[in-house]
Scaffold this motif. Structure first.
Motif, PDB file in Angstrom:
ATOM      1  N   VAL A 167      74.111  52.239  18.992  1.00  0.00           N
ATOM      2  CA  VAL A 167      74.398  53.672  18.790  1.00  0.00           C
ATOM      3  C   VAL A 167      73.837  54.516  19.938  1.00  0.00           C
ATOM      4  N   ILE A 168      72.582  54.245  20.319  1.00  0.00           N
ATOM      5  CA  ILE A 168      71.966  55.048  21.394  1.00  0.00           C
ATOM      6  C   ILE A 168      72.801  54.984  22.690  1.00  0.00           C
ATOM      7  N   PRO A 169      73.237  53.794  23.136  1.00  0.00           N
ATOM      8  CA  PRO A 169      74.036  53.775  24.371  1.00  0.00           C
ATOM      9  C   PRO A 169      75.315  54.614  24.276  1.00  0.00           C
ATOM     10  N   GLU A 170      75.940  54.645  23.104  1.00  0.00           N
ATOM     11  CA  GLU A 170      77.159  55.440  22.970  1.00  0.00           C
ATOM     12  C   GLU A 170      76.834  56.942  22.995  1.00  0.00           C
ATOM     13  N   LEU A 171      75.715  57.319  22.354  1.00  0.00           N
ATOM     14  CA  LEU A 171      75.285  58.734  22.425  1.00  0.00           C
ATOM     15  C   LEU A 171      75.003  59.105  23.879  1.00  0.00           C
ATOM     16  N   GLN A 172      74.370  58.177  24.608  1.00  0.00           N
ATOM     17  CA  GLN A 172      74.045  58.439  26.024  1.00  0.00           C
ATOM     18  C   GLN A 172      75.325  58.535  26.853  1.00  0.00           C
ATOM     19  N   ARG A 173      76.273  57.632  26.595  1.00  0.00           N
ATOM     20  CA  ARG A 173      77.534  57.638  27.352  1.00  0.00           C
ATOM     21  C   ARG A 173      78.262  58.977  27.196  1.00  0.00           C
ATOM     22  N   ARG A 174      78.138  59.570  25.991  1.00  0.00           N
ATOM     23  CA  ARG A 174      78.797  60.863  25.743  1.00  0.00           C
ATOM     24  C   ARG A 174      77.943  62.049  26.211  1.00  0.00           C
ATOM     25  N   GLY A 175      76.792  61.765  26.792  1.00  0.00           N
ATOM     26  CA  GLY A 175      75.927  62.840  27.303  1.00  0.00           C
ATOM     27  C   GLY A 175      75.220  63.610  26.200  1.00  0.00           C
ATOM     28  N   LEU A 176      75.125  62.992  25.003  1.00  0.00           N
ATOM     29  CA  LEU A 176      74.500  63.692  23.879  1.00  0.00           C
ATOM     30  C   LEU A 176      73.016  63.387  23.755  1.00  0.00           C
ATOM     31  N   PHE A 177      72.567  62.322  24.433  1.00  0.00           N
ATOM     32  CA  PHE A 177      71.169  61.912  24.256  1.00  0.00           C
ATOM     33  C   PHE A 177      70.589  61.467  25.589  1.00  0.00           C
ATOM     34  N   ARG A 178      69.294  61.662  25.729  1.00  0.00           N
ATOM     35  CA  ARG A 178      68.603  61.367  26.995  1.00  0.00           C
ATOM     36  C   ARG A 178      68.715  59.888  27.379  1.00  0.00           C
ATOM     37  N   THR A 179      68.647  59.624  28.685  1.00  0.00           N
ATOM     38  CA  THR A 179      68.571  58.242  29.155  1.00  0.00           C
ATOM     39  C   THR A 179      67.150  57.892  29.569  1.00  0.00           C
ATOM     40  N   GLU A 180      66.350  58.920  29.836  1.00  0.00           N
ATOM     41  CA  GLU A 180      64.927  58.705  30.151  1.00  0.00           C
ATOM     42  C   GLU A 180      64.118  59.772  29.432  1.00  0.00           C
ATOM     43  N   TYR A 181      62.868  59.455  29.113  1.00  0.00           N
ATOM     44  CA  TYR A 181      61.976  60.487  28.585  1.00  0.00           C
ATOM     45  C   TYR A 181      61.629  61.463  29.698  1.00  0.00           C
ATOM     46  N   PRO A 182      61.542  62.774  29.395  1.00  0.00           N
ATOM     47  CA  PRO A 182      61.067  63.712  30.422  1.00  0.00           C
ATOM     48  C   PRO A 182      59.563  63.518  30.654  1.00  0.00           C
ATOM     49  N   GLN A 183      59.075  64.021  31.787  1.00  0.00           N
ATOM     50  CA  GLN A 183      57.637  64.015  32.047  1.00  0.00           C
ATOM     51  C   GLN A 183      56.956  64.894  31.011  1.00  0.00           C
ATOM     52  N   GLY A 184      55.704  64.567  30.692  1.00  0.00           N
ATOM     53  CA  GLY A 184      54.919  65.489  29.872  1.00  0.00           C
ATOM     54  C   GLY A 184      54.716  65.017  28.449  1.00  0.00           C
ATOM     55  N   ASN A 185      54.516  65.992  27.566  1.00  0.00           N
ATOM     56  CA  ASN A 185      54.133  65.654  26.191  1.00  0.00           C
ATOM     57  C   ASN A 185      55.318  65.826  25.234  1.00  0.00           C
ATOM     58  N   LEU A 186      55.010  65.748  23.939  1.00  0.00           N
ATOM     59  CA  LEU A 186      56.085  65.825  22.935  1.00  0.00           C
ATOM     60  C   LEU A 186      56.834  67.160  22.990  1.00  0.00           C
ATOM     61  N   ARG A 187      56.134  68.238  23.331  1.00  0.00           N
ATOM     62  CA  ARG A 187      56.820  69.532  23.448  1.00  0.00           C
ATOM     63  C   ARG A 187      57.891  69.479  24.546  1.00  0.00           C
ATOM     64  N   ASN A 188      57.617  68.747  25.622  1.00  0.00           N
ATOM     65  CA  ASN A 188      58.625  68.601  26.683  1.00  0.00           C
ATOM     66  C   ASN A 188      59.799  67.750  26.191  1.00  0.00           C
ATOM     67  N   ILE A 189      59.489  66.747  25.382  1.00  0.00           N
ATOM     68  CA  ILE A 189      60.558  65.881  24.857  1.00  0.00           C
ATOM     69  C   ILE A 189      61.472  66.676  23.929  1.00  0.00           C
ATOM     70  N   LEU A 190      60.866  67.499  23.067  1.00  0.00           N
ATOM     71  CA  LEU A 190      61.656  68.266  22.091  1.00  0.00           C
ATOM     72  C   LEU A 190      62.218  69.563  22.671  1.00  0.00           C
ATOM     73  N   GLY A 191      61.774  69.929  23.879  1.00  0.00           N
ATOM     74  CA  GLY A 191      62.213  71.188  24.490  1.00  0.00           C
ATOM     75  C   GLY A 191      61.567  72.399  23.829  1.00  0.00           C
ATOM     76  N   LEU A 192      60.311  72.277  23.467  1.00  0.00           N
ATOM     77  CA  LEU A 192      59.599  73.376  22.800  1.00  0.00           C
ATOM     78  C   LEU A 192      58.547  73.960  23.736  1.00  0.00           C
ATOM     79  N   PRO A 193      58.287  75.278  23.632  1.00  0.00           N
ATOM     80  CA  PRO A 193      57.264  75.886  24.496  1.00  0.00           C
ATOM     81  C   PRO A 193      55.853  75.517  24.033  1.00  0.00           C
ATOM     82  N   THR A 194      54.892  75.651  24.949  1.00  0.00           N
ATOM     83  CA  THR A 194      53.486  75.424  24.597  1.00  0.00           C
ATOM     84  C   THR A 194      52.887  76.746  24.115  1.00  0.00           C
TER      85      THR A 194
END
Ligand SMILES: Cc1cc2nc3c(=O)[nH]c(=O)nc-3n(C[C@H](O)[C@H](O)[C@H](O)COP(=O)(O)O)c2cc1C
Length: 452
Positions: A408-435
């Protein structure tokens, strides 16, 4: 980008998941199983791993459910904060998310525990703030009955507000540790809280340095009026329970509007309905797993399970007849009860049909079929503002998590709906939330008072 989390109890999310040959042979108090699941979810680049919790052995007054074990009753389980502290040492990126109940705890203690987890994990802690949806929990804390809902939510609001204040105790650069000058800390960089409120009195400061994330990510799962308001004030991740897309959209709109009314940015809140996924390399494989699991549920366990979700004993009603009226408000689990009432009425379902509908998904919606069909539904809910992401239940573990990560994850990634790598930083960076910024308490400055 879609957010994904998965709740992992090794017995699996389907009521009969633990009986399936592809489940772990033994799961009780098995640390190795948790470590393997955390690594697997991290391989899939999940945002977070979630552990639910409570403070009682549940279902003992329902022998059918008790003996059958059930996926939410957890008769024997680790303290989730302890297990997440261990998982922090075996993973690098994935968010570590668990429930802690406010009604019977103290804000200082929980602020300290989640602060510790945030440090231990380099900024990956997330707290599901719940008030305790099981009345039996209260009996372990000096009460003879459950604390009324309004009071629980009122306490929770004050509790979380105090925790935020405690997490603001220290400035980021308070601990100098300058060997040359002999100054360990800067006393100008700490503040007391001096909270005196209706339910709690807390002086502070917290004995934990400023957290890597400022505050842990805060989450909430309440669905009642009081639950939605608590979430609107504090939560950055909100669970939802919806058996249809329309229901999920209505919740999404309502909750985001409440967030705005509280002066918060709705993009800083992720709404994540639960879904249960049955898929495989073909539609036949998904159908087969589903059918095998349904076969493994004895009908008395199915009725008992539905009774639990409805907070009403259904065993005296004909199994092939309609559900009774469920519109009356009851203590706890109102979200599930309302949802079941609505769908049973709309679709004219019998008790047997209803339990067969909800048991495979532990009360959430089921997405079943080929990988494309499952991802089509996820994409549709995401694009139609029914969800910012999903809390994915895995019917059989580890099989369903492996399938999800590999297919499932590869198909979500192929459609550009889900990340292919974790972003740098902490969980707030992963979820796109401000500090969160540290709030200065005007009455909190440290002053040395020499005893008279
Ligand atoms: C996905 C999800 C996870 C939940 N996890 C917990 C939990 O770990 N512990 C708990 O006591 N309640 C848990 N709940 C129950 C909620 O905290 C809440 O009591 C329930 O949704 C009913 O809402 P209400 O309290 O607003 O009536 C969970 C609910 C959902 C939907």
């Amino acid at each position: 980008m879609m957010n994904l989390m998965t709740g992992v109890f090794p017995i699996g999310a389907h009521l009969a998941g633990w009986r399936h040959p592809d489940s772990w042979p033994l799961t009780n108090m098995r640390l190795d199983v948790f470590i393997e699941m955390a690594k697997l979810a991290e391989r899939g680049k999940f945002d977070m791993l979630f552990l639910a919790d409570g403070n009682a052995v549940r279902a003992m007054d329902d022998p059918i459910m008790f003996v059958a074990n059930t996926n939410t009753d957890r008769p024997s389980t680790y303290d989730p904060l302890m297990i997440l502290a261990v998982l922090a040492q075996h993973t690098t990126h994935i968010g570590l998310f668990c429930t802690a109940v406010t009604t019977f705890d103290q804000p200082y203690l929980l602020a300290r525990r989640f602060g510790s987890l945030d440090h231990l994990s380099n900024g990956r802690a997330c707290w599901n703030v719940v008030t305790g949806n099981y009345e039996g929990d209260a009996l372990n804390f000096g009460h003879t009955e459950h604390v009324p809902k309004d009071e629980r939510y009122e306490r929770a609001d004050e509790f979380v507000t105090i925790c935020k204040g405690l997490w603001d105790s220290w400035a980021e650069d308070a601990f100098i540790e300058d060997k040359a000058s002999g100054r360990f800390l800067d006393p100008a960089k700490v503040q007391r809280l001096n909270h005196v409120g209706k339910h709690y009195t807390v002086q502070g400061p917290l004995n934990v340095a400023r957290l890597p994330q400022g505050y842990p990510v805060l989450a909430s799962a309440g669905q009642s009026e009081a639950g939605r308001e608590l979430a609107a004030r504090h939560a950055e991740v909100i669970f939802s329970v919806a058996l249809t897309k329309a229901e999920a959209q209505a919740f999404y709109q309502d909750q985001k509007a409440r967030v705005v009314r509280h002066g918060r940015n709705p993009d800083h809140v992720r709404i994540m309905p639960g879904i249960s996924v049955y898929t495989g390399t073909s539609e036949a494989e998904a159908d087969e797993l589903y059918a095998e699991l349904q076969e493994l549920i004895p009908s008395n366990v199915g009725v008992a399970s539905l009774s639990k979700f409805c907070r009403m004993d259904l065993s005296g009603f004909p199994i092939d007849g309609p559900l009774p009226d469920l519109s009356e408000e009851v203590v706890g689990m109102m979200s599930y009860r309302k949802s079941i009432d609505q769908i049973a009425t709309q679709q004219n379902l019998t008790i047997r049909q209803m339990y067969k509908l909800i048991v495979p998904s532990a009360g959430h919606v089921t997405f079943k079929g080929t990988v494309d069909q499952v991802v089509d539904q996820m994409e549709d809910w995401y694009r139609s503002k029914a969800a910012d992401g999903f809390n994915v239940s895995m019917p059989v573990l580890p099989r369903s998590l492996n399938t999800f990560v590999d297919l499932v994850i590869p198909e979500l990634q192929r459609r550009g709906l889900f990340r292919t790598e974790y972003p740098q930083g902490n969980l707030r960076n992963i979820l796109g939330l401000p500090t969160p910024e540290r709030q200065i308490n005007p009455n909190g400055a440290w002053q040395f008072h020499k005893p008279a």
